[in-house]
Design a protein around this motif. Structure first.
Motif, PDB file in Angstrom:
ATOM      1  N   UNK A  73       0.841  -1.208   0.000  1.00 30.69           N
ATOM      2  CA  UNK A  73       0.000   0.000   0.000  1.00 30.69           C
ATOM      3  C   UNK A  73       0.876   1.259   0.000  1.00 30.69           C
ATOM      4  N   UNK A  74       1.935   1.233   0.792  1.00 28.68           N
ATOM      5  CA  UNK A  74       2.838   2.389   0.887  1.00 28.68           C
ATOM      6  C   UNK A  74       3.595   2.629  -0.423  1.00 28.68           C
ATOM      7  N   UNK A  75       4.139   1.543  -1.011  1.00 24.97           N
ATOM      8  CA  UNK A  75       4.966   1.738  -2.211  1.00 24.97           C
ATOM      9  C   UNK A  75       4.121   2.026  -3.450  1.00 24.97           C
ATOM     10  N   UNK A  76       2.860   1.599  -3.413  1.00 25.20           N
ATOM     11  CA  UNK A  76       1.995   1.844  -4.562  1.00 25.20           C
ATOM     12  C   UNK A  76       1.813   3.341  -4.794  1.00 25.20           C
ATOM     13  N   UNK A  77       1.784   4.068  -3.696  1.00 23.18           N
ATOM     14  CA  UNK A  77       1.599   5.521  -3.777  1.00 23.18           C
ATOM     15  C   UNK A  77       2.923   6.282  -3.849  1.00 23.18           C
ATOM     16  N   UNK A  78       4.046   5.568  -3.699  1.00 19.12           N
ATOM     17  CA  UNK A  78       5.337   6.251  -3.598  1.00 19.12           C
ATOM     18  C   UNK A  78       6.457   5.421  -4.241  1.00 19.12           C
ATOM     19  N   UNK A  79       6.731   5.721  -5.510  1.00 13.61           N
ATOM     20  CA  UNK A  79       7.740   4.952  -6.270  1.00 13.61           C
ATOM     21  C   UNK A  79       9.145   5.083  -5.655  1.00 13.61           C
ATOM     22  N   UNK A  80       9.442   6.257  -5.096  1.00 16.40           N
ATOM     23  CA  UNK A  80      10.770   6.478  -4.505  1.00 16.40           C
ATOM     24  C   UNK A  80      10.986   5.540  -3.320  1.00 16.40           C
ATOM     25  N   UNK A  81       9.905   5.259  -2.604  1.00 17.00           N
ATOM     26  CA  UNK A  81       9.966   4.365  -1.455  1.00 17.00           C
ATOM     27  C   UNK A  81      10.302   2.941  -1.920  1.00 17.00           C
ATOM     28  N   UNK A  83      12.001   2.169  -4.537  1.00 11.72           N
ATOM     29  CA  UNK A  83      13.419   2.162  -4.907  1.00 11.72           C
ATOM     30  C   UNK A  83      14.313   2.026  -3.675  1.00 11.72           C
ATOM     31  N   UNK A  84      13.916   2.699  -2.584  1.00  9.94           N
ATOM     32  CA  UNK A  84      14.687   2.601  -1.326  1.00  9.94           C
ATOM     33  C   UNK A  84      14.681   1.161  -0.797  1.00  9.94           C
ATOM     34  N   UNK A  85      13.494   0.539  -0.827  1.00  8.65           N
ATOM     35  CA  UNK A  85      13.365  -0.846  -0.339  1.00  8.65           C
ATOM     36  C   UNK A  85      14.214  -1.768  -1.201  1.00  8.65           C
ATOM     37  N   UNK A  86      14.110  -1.606  -2.525  1.00  9.54           N
ATOM     38  CA  UNK A  86      14.891  -2.441  -3.440  1.00  9.54           C
ATOM     39  C   UNK A  86      16.387  -2.280  -3.225  1.00  9.54           C
ATOM     40  N   UNK A  87      16.806  -1.053  -2.938  1.00 14.79           N
ATOM     41  CA  UNK A  87      18.232  -0.780  -2.713  1.00 14.79           C
ATOM     42  C   UNK A  87      18.745  -1.510  -1.466  1.00 14.79           C
TER      43      UNK A  87
END
Length: 197
Positions: A73-81, A83-87
């Motif tokens: 739900x959080x990442x769906x609204x925030x692509x930058x987030x 990317x942070x998780x993936x990093x």
């Protein structure tokens, strides 16, 4: 022991990658499911846990287990987030995969990963197999499997590359119309991977 060839297995959500992976397992080919390993590492690694909580808050975990619905739900609204998780997660999965490959005694291994092309990771594979399936079947499959609404499934599909783009960039394509032909296609690709250098 020579290093096995690394074969990427990809396809859009609901295309049937897991079923294809199980057919490769049935012919004794080791299979690494990147998404499952990422989930396991998010639950197991203290470092990942600490980092995720630092910018997602304590709601990221429920009783010590990653709350995927909350994160989705959080990442769906925030692509930058995302990317942070993936990093944080991807490098850990990559090193885990490297260790896993070094222990395999097989001419090739399968690594199932949903977004090989979206992340421009083709160079990490010797060959890539894409699984495609009729759109309506995919939608129904995911709705049934995940208990999600049609709109949600469509939005995920629309965020991924189209089948045509994936087909253009693949070495093999598996058409998932029914189980019998699916198994036959896997066996044919298996034969080719064993005979071709």
């Amino acid at each position: 022991m020579s290093k096995p060839k690394i074969i990427g297995l990809t396809g859009g959500i609901g295309s049937g990658k897991s079923t294809v992976a199980s057919f490769f397992k049935a012919v004794d080919i080791p299979v690494y499911i990147a998404d499952d390993e990422a989930k396991a590492l998010m639950n197991r690694s203290k470092i990942i846990k600490r980092k995720l909580i630092s910018f997602l808050g304590h709601s990221a975990y429920k009783d010590g287990v990653i709350d995927r619905a909350y994160i989705a739900k959080r990442v769906f609204a925030d692509k930058a987030l995302l990317e942070k998780i993936n990093a944080i997660v991807h490098p850990k999965v990559a090193s885990h995969f490297k260790r896993w490959v070094s222990k395999q005694d097989s001419p090739y291994i399968i690594k199932e990963a949903a977004i090989i092309f979206e992340n421009n990771l083709e160079a990490q594979y010797d060959k890539i197999i894409t699984v495609v399936s009729p759109m309506e079947k995919r939608i129904k499959r995911v709705m049934k499997r995940d208990g999600t609404k049609r709109e949600k499934v469509l939005s995920i599909i629309n965020n991924q590359l189209s089948d045509d783009e994936k087909i253009d960039r693949s070495d093999f394509v598996i058409y998932n119309n029914d189980l019998k032909s699916l198994e036959a296609q896997v066996k044919e690709i298996h034969k080719q991977l064993l005979t071709k250098p």
